[in-house]
Design a protein around this motif. Structure first.
Motif, short mmCIF file in Angstrom:
data_model
loop_
_atom_site.label_atom_id
_atom_site.label_comp_id
_atom_site.label_asym_id
_atom_site.label_seq_id
_atom_site.Cartn_x
_atom_site.Cartn_y
_atom_site.Cartn_z
N UNK A 152 37.93 46.90 37.03
CA UNK A 152 38.41 48.15 36.45
C UNK A 152 39.07 47.92 35.09
N UNK A 153 39.63 46.73 34.92
CA UNK A 153 40.30 46.39 33.65
C UNK A 153 39.34 45.87 32.59
N UNK A 154 38.05 45.75 32.95
CA UNK A 154 37.06 45.34 31.96
C UNK A 154 36.45 43.98 32.17
N UNK A 155 36.85 43.27 33.24
CA UNK A 155 36.17 42.02 33.58
C UNK A 155 34.70 42.32 33.83
N UNK A 156 33.83 41.49 33.28
CA UNK A 156 32.39 41.77 33.34
C UNK A 156 31.74 41.20 34.59
N UNK A 157 32.46 41.23 35.72
CA UNK A 157 31.84 40.79 36.96
C UNK A 157 32.74 39.94 37.80
N UNK A 158 32.10 39.11 38.64
CA UNK A 158 32.83 38.25 39.57
C UNK A 158 32.04 36.96 39.77
N UNK A 159 32.77 35.83 39.77
CA UNK A 159 32.12 34.53 39.96
C UNK A 159 33.01 33.63 40.81
N UNK A 160 33.47 34.18 41.93
CA UNK A 160 34.29 33.40 42.85
C UNK A 160 33.47 32.79 43.97
N UNK A 161 34.12 31.96 44.78
CA UNK A 161 33.38 31.19 45.78
C UNK A 161 32.78 32.06 46.87
N UNK A 206 22.69 38.36 28.12
CA UNK A 206 24.08 38.64 28.45
C UNK A 206 24.40 38.08 29.84
N UNK A 207 25.52 37.37 29.93
CA UNK A 207 25.95 36.84 31.22
C UNK A 207 27.04 37.75 31.73
N UNK A 208 26.73 38.53 32.75
CA UNK A 208 27.70 39.43 33.33
C UNK A 208 27.27 39.80 34.75
N UNK A 209 28.15 40.50 35.46
CA UNK A 209 27.84 40.92 36.82
C UNK A 209 28.27 39.88 37.85
N UNK A 210 27.51 39.78 38.92
CA UNK A 210 27.85 38.87 40.01
C UNK A 210 27.12 37.55 39.77
N UNK A 211 27.91 36.48 39.60
CA UNK A 211 27.38 35.18 39.20
C UNK A 211 27.81 34.13 40.24
N UNK A 212 27.00 33.92 41.28
CA UNK A 212 27.39 32.94 42.30
C UNK A 212 27.57 31.54 41.74
#
Length: 309
Positions: A205-214, A4-10
Motif C-alpha cells: 500500500x505504501x508503494x513497495x512493488x511486490x513481495x520477495x520473502x521466503x 521491469x522486476x516487480x510483483x511476486x518474486x520467489x
C-alpha cells in the motif's frame, strides 16, 4: 529492453538428491509450480537457494538452467557472489552475468564486508560497476547472511540515480523505512520489493512493488492476489494479510528445510536434503508437522476464498 522486476518474486529453493547433487528434474517441477501459481519473476541463486553452500560452477549452472527452463515467461534475476575479496566478486559476478539472467543482484554485505561504512561501500560498488557490462541491469539484496547490511539513504539514492539498478530486495523489515525508500527512488528505474511478511500488505500500500520473502515458497498465489487484486476486496485483504503474517513466523523453525519438507509432501521433489541445515527439523521443533499441515490447509481455504470473489 530492460524487463521491469516487480510483483511476486520467489526466492528459489535448490532441491538436492539424497547424495547431495542438484536435483534438476525436481527443480524443473519446482519452476513449473512457481509459474502455475502466477509469480511475476524468479530470484534464482539467493540465500534460500543455499548459495553460500554452492560452488561457483553450481551457481552458474543453476542460473543457466532456470533461465532456460523459464524460457522468457517471467524475468529471472540471480545473485551468487559469496566472496568478500573484490577480485573474487568480480569473477563470480562476471560469470553470473553470462547466464542469461534478466538482472544481476549485488549483495550489500559483500560491498562492505566488515561493516566499515559508506566509504567502503562506494569504493567496492564503483569497482564492480566498472567491471560489469553496462548493459546488464543490476539489483541490490540486503541478504541477512553473513550479516544484514542495510543501505543508507545516501547509498540507495546513489544507486538509483546511476540508472543501472532495477530492484532492491528490501530486508529492513520496517514499514517506515520501506515507505521512505519508495519515495527516495521515485522517478528512477529502481523498484523497492519488500521481503518481510509481517508488513507485506502495508508495504504494498505504501508503494513497495511486490513481495520477495521466503513464504513465496509456500503460497505465492496468495501474495499475488494481495499485490494484484487487494484493492477490489480491502476487508478480505486485511484478513488474508494476518494469515500470511502469522504463517510466515514458521520461517524460524528450520527454514529452508521446512520448505523442502513442504514441497516433498506436495510431490514437487523427492528429498528434503539441505546443505545449510542438517537438523531433523520435525524432531527439533515440536509442532512443526502440525504447523505445516495447517499452512497447507489454510492455504487451500484462502485459495477458495479469493477464487469466490
Amino acid at each position: 529492453m530492460t524487463k521491469s522486476i516487480e510483483g511476486i518474486v520467489p526466492v528459489m529453493l535448490t532441491p538436492f538428491t539424497e547424495d547431495n547433487q542438484i536435483d534438476y528434474p525436481g527443480l524443473t517441477r519446482l519452476i513449473d509450480w512457481y509459474l502455475e501459481k502466477g509469480v511475476d519473476a524468479l530470484f534464482a541463486v539467493c540465500q534460500s537457494s543455499e548459495m553460500q553452500f554452492l560452488t561457483l560452477e553450481e551457481r552458474v549452472e543453476l542460473a543457466e538452467f532456470v533461465v532456460k527452463q523459464v524460457a522468457g515467461r517471467v524475468p529471472v534475476i540471480a545473485s551468487g557472489h559469496i566472496s568478500d575479496d573484490i577480485n573474487d566478486q568480480i569473477s563470480e559476478l562476471s560469470a553470473m552475468a553470462k547466464t542469461g539472467a534478466d538482472a544481476l543482484v549485488l549483495v550489500t554485505n559483500h560491498l562492505d564486508p566488515k561493516n566499515q561504512g559508506s566509504d567502503t561501500f562506494f569504493a567496492t560498488l564503483d569497482k564492480l560497476l566498472s567491471a560489469l557490462p553496462e548493459s546488464m541491469p543490476l539489483g541490490l539484496y540486503e541478504c541477512p547472511a553473513p550479516y544484514r547490511r542495510l543501505l543508507t539513504d545516501e547509498e540507495l539514492t546513489y544507486c538509483a540515480n546511476t540508472g543501472r539498478f532495477v530492484v532492491l530486495k528490501d530486508v529492513s523489515c520496517d514499514l517506515a523505512t520501506v515507505t521512505r525508500r519508495v519515495q527516495l527512488v521515485a522517478n528512477t528505474p529502481l523498484n523497492i520489493i519488500n521481503a518481510n511478511a509481517a508488513i507485506a500488505y502495508p508495504a504494498m500500500q505504501a508503494g513497495s512493488k511486490g513481495f520477495s520473502g521466503v513464504f513465496t515458497n509456500f503460497h505465492p498465489e496468495l501474495y499475488s492476489w494481495l499485490y494484484h487484486k487487494a484493492k477490489t476486496q480491502p476487508q478480505l485483504a486485511d484478513e488474508l494479510a494476518i494469515f500470511l503474517s502469522l504463517g510466515a513466523v514458521t520461517e524460524t523453525l528450520g527454514y529452508p528445510k521446512n520448505a523442502k519438507i513442504y514441497h516433498q509432501r506436495l510431490g514437487t521433489f523427492d528429498s528434503e536434503f539441505c546443505r545449510v541445515n542438517k537438523d531433523n527439523v520435525l524432531e527439533k521443533f515440536w509442532g512443526l508437522t502440525v504447523l505445516l499441515d495447517q499452512i497447507h490447509s489454510g492455504t487451500a481455504l484462502w485459495q477458495k476464498k479469493i477464487a469466490a470473489v
